[in-house]
Design an enzyme around this catalytic site. Structure first.
Site, PDB file in Angstrom:
ATOM      1  N   ARG A 106      -2.287  -2.151   7.264  1.00 54.71           N
ATOM      2  CA  ARG A 106      -3.390  -2.592   6.465  1.00 54.71           C
ATOM      3  C   ARG A 106      -3.160  -4.159   6.311  1.00 54.71           C
ATOM      4  O   ARG A 106      -2.174  -4.779   5.713  1.00 54.71           O
ATOM      5  CB  ARG A 106      -3.586  -2.055   4.724  1.00 54.71           C
ATOM      6  N   THR A 110      -7.769  -8.579   3.993  1.00 52.42           N
ATOM      7  CA  THR A 110      -8.824  -8.001   4.062  1.00 52.42           C
ATOM      8  C   THR A 110      -8.825  -6.644   3.647  1.00 52.42           C
ATOM      9  O   THR A 110      -9.764  -6.038   3.434  1.00 52.42           O
ATOM     10  CB  THR A 110      -9.181  -8.188   5.455  1.00 52.42           C
ATOM     11  N   ASP A 202       4.281   2.028  -3.408  1.00 51.41           N
ATOM     12  CA  ASP A 202       4.035   2.208  -1.994  1.00 51.41           C
ATOM     13  C   ASP A 202       4.976   3.242  -1.470  1.00 51.41           C
ATOM     14  O   ASP A 202       6.046   3.174  -1.371  1.00 51.41           O
ATOM     15  CB  ASP A 202       4.468   0.684  -1.182  1.00 51.41           C
ATOM     16  N   ASP A 205       7.256   2.205   1.387  1.00 48.94           N
ATOM     17  CA  ASP A 205       8.488   1.644   1.026  1.00 48.94           C
ATOM     18  C   ASP A 205       9.431   2.854   0.129  1.00 48.94           C
ATOM     19  O   ASP A 205      10.855   2.627   0.566  1.00 48.94           O
ATOM     20  CB  ASP A 205       8.061   0.537  -0.044  1.00 48.94           C
TER      21      ASP A 205
END
Length: 211
Positions: A106, A110, A202, A205
């Protein structure tokens, strides 16, 4: 939500998901819990697999017994990198399933997904597809993955995640109303960075111990 979103409220899944959400949960524990939950999710996602009867011999008598008719026609597609955690758990339960990978990241500015890898079985047009990714946040990656998979003309597509945000569900269902979403929880919202709140951080992660 309609029939397109299947919220899986099994107590074991909910309990293990809470443990995953905790900030103090270690990488090793997070990884183990994700594998366990993925096996439980696989039970729900495969409820509609077709059966056929096969003549077998028990220690006492012959019988026509049910076996899977299409276990080798299932493909699990992992959206990299965090999807690998769900893939590993599902393969424990369905070891005969074929595997595909879609590499997406990602763009942090944006939030648009960028594809960097795509590898699926050559005969995917004869198979049923389950796409896995822990998070359905903005929905951009999931939408892009399904669009890519639809170009290969599989028999069917399902999307499986741990957590979903209302924004992601709305975006996904508008573009792919024919693809069911299986999720263990629908959280409150997205923050300004596109992360699910309250979420679990996340997933990639926490799964791999990176930041």
């Amino acid at each position: 939500m309609g029939n397109q979103v299947i919220l899986i409220k099994h107590p074991l899944i909910q309990h293990k998901l809470t443990l995953m959400r905790k900030a103090e949960t270690s990488t090793a524990k997070f990884r183990f819990l994700l594998k366990e939950i993925s096996m439980l999710l696989a039970y729900e996602v495969t409820r509609d697999l077709q059966l056929k009867c096969e003549l077998i011999q028990t220690p006492l008598a012959p019988m026509n017994a049910p076996v899977l008719a299409s276990d080798k026609k299932l493909v699990i597609i992992s959206i990299q990198r965090a999807g690998q955690g769900i893939l590993d758990g599902m393969l424990e339960l369905i070891p005969s399933a074929r595997v595909g990978h879609i590499g997406l990241y990602r763009d942090p500015k944006t939030l648009i997904p960028v594809e960097y890898y795509f590898k699926v079985p050559h005969d995917i047009n004869k198979r049923d597809v389950v796409i896995v990714d822990p998070m359905l946040a903005t929905g951009n990656s999931a939408v892009a993955a399904v669009e890519r998979l639809k170009s290969t003309n599989p028999q069917s597509i399902k999307f499986v995640c741990l957590l979903a945000a209302p924004e992601g569900i709305e975006h996904f269902t508008q573009i792919h109303p024919d693809v069911p979403i299986y999720t263990a929880a629908i959280d409150e919202k997205l923050d300004e960075h596109g992360y699910i709140i309250p979420g679990l951080g996340d997933a990639g992660d926490r799964l791999f111990g990176t930041k």
